[in-house]
Write a protein that holds these residues in place. Structure first.
Motif, PDB file in Angstrom:
ATOM      1  N   GLU A 132       0.837  -1.199   0.000  1.00 16.10           N
ATOM      2  CA  GLU A 132       0.000   0.000   0.000  1.00 16.10           C
ATOM      3  C   GLU A 132       0.875   1.252   0.000  1.00 16.10           C
TER       4      GLU A 132
ATOM      5  N   ARG B 288      -6.057  -1.103   0.442  1.00 15.33           N
ATOM      6  CA  ARG B 288      -6.665  -1.952   1.478  1.00 15.33           C
ATOM      7  C   ARG B 288      -7.851  -1.201   2.058  1.00 15.33           C
TER       8      ARG B 288
ATOM      9  N   THR C  39     -11.064  -7.641   4.954  1.00 17.86           N
ATOM     10  CA  THR C  39     -10.137  -6.683   4.353  1.00 17.86           C
ATOM     11  C   THR C  39     -10.063  -6.965   2.857  1.00 17.86           C
TER      12      THR C  39
ATOM     13  N   ILE D 223      -8.353  -6.454  -0.666  1.00 21.10           N
ATOM     14  CA  ILE D 223      -7.089  -6.081  -1.291  1.00 21.10           C
ATOM     15  C   ILE D 223      -7.332  -5.883  -2.784  1.00 21.10           C
TER      16      ILE D 223
END
Length: 275
Positions: free
Chosen positions: A112, A119, A126, A128
């Motif tokens: 990130e 994220r 979570t 991605i």
């Protein structure tokens, strides 16, 4: 005769990390991962040619490199509607050594910060999402599409054997870096010629890293090498300079990668009559 309607139902055994990764790759419906050249090297004319790959190498972020390549390979299987849980990421990242949730979270945080993924939380999940390979933070799309405005620099492909045959586990960071460089440089045609003392200027990696990378690829029997002896006015009489030309062997050879792309195009082209 059994009257139990569930008698033939048997529980599965949990998938190993390698089995889970292979299953996910199989569902992609192609046998290679496309990656833009901008991941390896900035375009000609740039003041600094080093790109995202150099950052992984210089900062020794091997797990993060593994993670972003795997994320690219699993597109478009992954989606916001059906994201891969962090626990599943941890499992497929454990093919070489165990990887826990904390390590996965730290790995994606690194990516990130490099502008290669986003994220975000949705409930307890979570999500991605990969971004463009150049680290600009722009949304990722499949390389090679006509609508792809980021494909000017071209792209290369990584056959799935990189994952399924364990090269991702056996190669170390120098070997992975040189493999990616050679995949990029030999996508159109082999061979590739680079003196190791040019690695820093061309790709932002050290001469030592290039030397070690070549050695790792040779140890895996992935290189063919031809030494060409050429004349130079800067050499003494009767002396020739050696130029090393290298080409990748299967499963990463230029011919095989081209064949994989041709096969993928055939499978994606609708047949006449809708059959």
């Amino acid at each position: 005769m059994s009257t139990d309607p569930f008698a033939e139902l048997v529980d599965d055994t949990p998938l190993s990390p390698a089995e889970a990764l292979r299953s996910l790759l199989t569902s992609v419906k192609r046998e290679y991962c496309p990656v833009r050249n901008s991941f390896v090297q900035r375009p000609p004319g740039s003041a600094d040619r080093s790109a995202s790959l150099a950052s992984f190498v210089t900062n020794r972020q091997e797990r993060a490199l593994d993670a972003i390549l795997t994320a690219y390979a699993l597109q478009p299987v992954l989606s916001d509607d059906d994201p891969l849980p962090l626990g599943a990421w941890a499992n497929i990242f454990s093919t070489r050594k165990p990887c826990g949730l904390t390590t996965v979270s730290k790995t994606f945080r690194v990516l990130e910060e490099m502008g290669l993924v986003t994220r975000r939380r949705r409930g307890h999940t979570t999500i991605i999402t990969p971004l463009l390979e150049d680290g600009t933070g722009r949304p990722w799309s499949k390389p090679g599409l006509q609508s792809d405005e980021s494909a000017e620099g071209g792209y290369f492909t990584i056959p799935h054997e990189y994952w399924t045959d364990g090269y991702i586990d056996r190669l170390r960071l120098p070997g992975k870096a040189m493999l990616l460089i050679m995949l990029k440089e030999t996508q159109g045609k082999p061979p590739f010629e680079m003196a190791v003392d040019r690695a820093q200027k061309w790709y932002g990696i050290s001469e030592r890293t290039a030397e070690r990378g070549y050695a790792e690829l040779s140890a895996e029997k992935l290189l063919d090498i031809h030494i060409q002896r050429v004349a130079s006015p800067r050499l003494p009489k009767g002396v020739l300079r050696e130029r090393y030309h290298r080409a990748l062997r299967d499963p990463f050879s230029t011919v095989r990668r081209r064949d994989l792309q041709l096969e993928a195009r055939k499978q994606s082209t609708p047949r006449k009559g809708g059959k």
